[in-house]
Scaffold this motif. Structure first.
Motif, PDB file in Angstrom:
ATOM      1  N   CYS A  73      -9.925   5.613  -1.965  1.00 52.92           N
ATOM      2  CA  CYS A  73     -10.118   3.963  -2.262  1.00 52.92           C
ATOM      3  C   CYS A  73      -9.112   3.416  -1.327  1.00 52.92           C
ATOM      4  N   SER A  74      -7.894   3.844  -1.271  1.00 52.23           N
ATOM      5  CA  SER A  74      -6.820   2.878  -0.455  1.00 52.23           C
ATOM      6  C   SER A  74      -7.249   3.087   0.843  1.00 52.23           C
ATOM      7  N   THR A  75      -7.573   4.310   1.486  1.00 56.61           N
ATOM      8  CA  THR A  75      -7.709   4.565   2.681  1.00 56.61           C
ATOM      9  C   THR A  75      -8.921   3.713   3.345  1.00 56.61           C
ATOM     10  N   HIS A 109      -8.086  -0.218   2.933  1.00 54.45           N
ATOM     11  CA  HIS A 109      -7.347  -0.155   4.130  1.00 54.45           C
ATOM     12  C   HIS A 109      -7.989  -0.466   5.503  1.00 54.45           C
ATOM     13  N   ASN A 163       0.738  -1.209  -0.019  1.00 51.09           N
ATOM     14  CA  ASN A 163       0.030   0.010   0.093  1.00 51.09           C
ATOM     15  C   ASN A 163       0.890   1.245  -0.017  1.00 51.09           C
ATOM     16  N   ILE A 187       2.435   2.083  -3.607  1.00 54.29           N
ATOM     17  CA  ILE A 187       1.247   2.636  -4.334  1.00 54.29           C
ATOM     18  C   ILE A 187       1.344   4.146  -3.965  1.00 54.29           C
ATOM     19  N   ILE A 188       0.938   4.467  -2.738  1.00 50.52           N
ATOM     20  CA  ILE A 188       0.681   5.751  -2.317  1.00 50.52           C
ATOM     21  C   ILE A 188       1.770   6.747  -2.597  1.00 50.52           C
ATOM     22  N   ILE A 201      -7.822   7.657  -5.948  1.00 52.68           N
ATOM     23  CA  ILE A 201      -6.999   6.455  -5.548  1.00 52.68           C
ATOM     24  C   ILE A 201      -6.791   6.293  -3.985  1.00 52.68           C
ATOM     25  N   LEU A 202      -6.352   7.525  -3.397  1.00 50.95           N
ATOM     26  CA  LEU A 202      -5.943   7.788  -1.863  1.00 50.95           C
ATOM     27  C   LEU A 202      -7.276   7.587  -1.020  1.00 50.95           C
TER      28      LEU A 202
END
Length: 311
Positions: free
Chosen positions: A201-203, A206, A155, A158-159, A198-199
């Motif tokens: 969605c990632s947050t 996660h 992760n 990606i960030i 994307i941030l």
């Protein structure tokens, strides 16, 4: 190459927590004390768990990893904050900023996964006590910790790739005391809509991916505790997971506020970041030692052992 995006500027300026020299001096003393206590508390917990054979169980194996993470997490941001509180010009290189973004995400991400794993451990201990030794084998515990680091590392990569591909043109002032990805987005002169999506969605992935197992574990734990007939039994069962529940609330509450709310450079942004990067690593060893009878007894035995050794 993506790095050429950063050729226009070479460093960022951090606004920090205050411009007033007197307030900066007070804040320096405050955060130096917090950092030293964080180091002492977590190192003490690591030492106690390492030296006391009675704490060589899955629960304390995970707790020792949490203490190590808190040491790393606090060291990513607080030393730089202390340096800036003593400096007239608060700057950080672009490379240093991206490195800080990476290490914030990998330590915070691993801690989120580890808190989820610890919830499962409490579920296994309370809901299936007879099978606990078989379910939480030492091999599984090691694999769960390694998986936490691995998923958080993925992760984080990606960030950081999101940050590397940003174009930074004229604006170079970060309205924060540290480099965090949400604070970099307003400085970019490129289209950041996809990066923000994307941030988020990632947050969410996660956060939900680690919080939902905690939620379902505690749903079963509460159900099992309420079914226990004796008051002392319910109290003992709840005491084994209350410390972890407090740690979860402190960490997830401030983290989700920081990464899901729009960045404004407000006091709330600063407070939420300080909460999970400086205050929570300080409180975790206190929470687990003050509310845990076994840890308190182990600390007492360790202190007595070393006092006897030095006499």
């Amino acid at each position: 190459m993506a790095w050429r995006n950063h050729s226009i500027i070479t460093e960022f300026i951090l606004t920090g927590l205050s411009d007033d020299p007197h307030i900066q001096a007070l804040l320096f003393g405050l955060f130096l004390g917090i950092y030293l206590l964080t180091m002492m508390g977590n190192l003490m917990l690591l030492l106690v768990i390492r030296t006391d054979s009675r704490l060589h169980t899955p629960m304390y194996f995970f707790l020792s990893n949490l203490s190590f993470l808190d040491l790393c997490f606090s060291s990513v941001t607080v030393p730089k904050l202390l340096k800036d509180l003593l400096s007239e010009k608060k700057t950080i290189s672009v490379e240093g900023c991206l490195a800080q973004v990476f290490f914030v995400f990998i330590t915070a991400g691993t801690e989120a996964f580890l808190l989820s794993v610890m919830a499962y451990d409490r579920y296994a201990a309370i809901c299936h006590p007879l099978l606990y030794g078989q379910v939480m084998s030492s091999q599984l515990c090691v694999r769960l910790v390694l998986a936490s680091w691995g998923l958080a590392s993925l992760n984080s990569v990606i960030i950081v790739l999101l940050a590397i591909n940003l174009d930074f043109c004229e604006a170079q002032t970060i309205h924060h005391y540290t480099c965090e990805l949400p604070s970099l987005f307003p400085l970019s002169c490129s289209d950041i809509s996809i990066n923000i999506d994307i941030l988020i969605c990632s947050t969410l992935l996660h956060g939900l991916g680690t919080f939902l197992p905690i939620f379902f574990s505690y749903t079963r734990i509460v159900s099992t505790i309420l079914s226990i007939s004796s008051t002392s039994g319910r109290s003992k069962a709840f005491s084994t997971c209350s410390s972890h529940l407090i740690a979860v609330i402190l960490f997830f509450g401030s983290g989700l506020i920081r990464y899901l709310m729009p960045t404004s450079g407000s006091s709330l942004d600063l407070l939420s970041s300080l909460q999970y990067s400086a205050v929570t690593p300080l409180l975790n060893p206190l929470i687990y030692s003050l509310k845990n009878v076994e840890v308190k007894a182990a600390v007492r035995r360790t202190v007595e052992k070393y006092l006897h050794y030095f006499r």
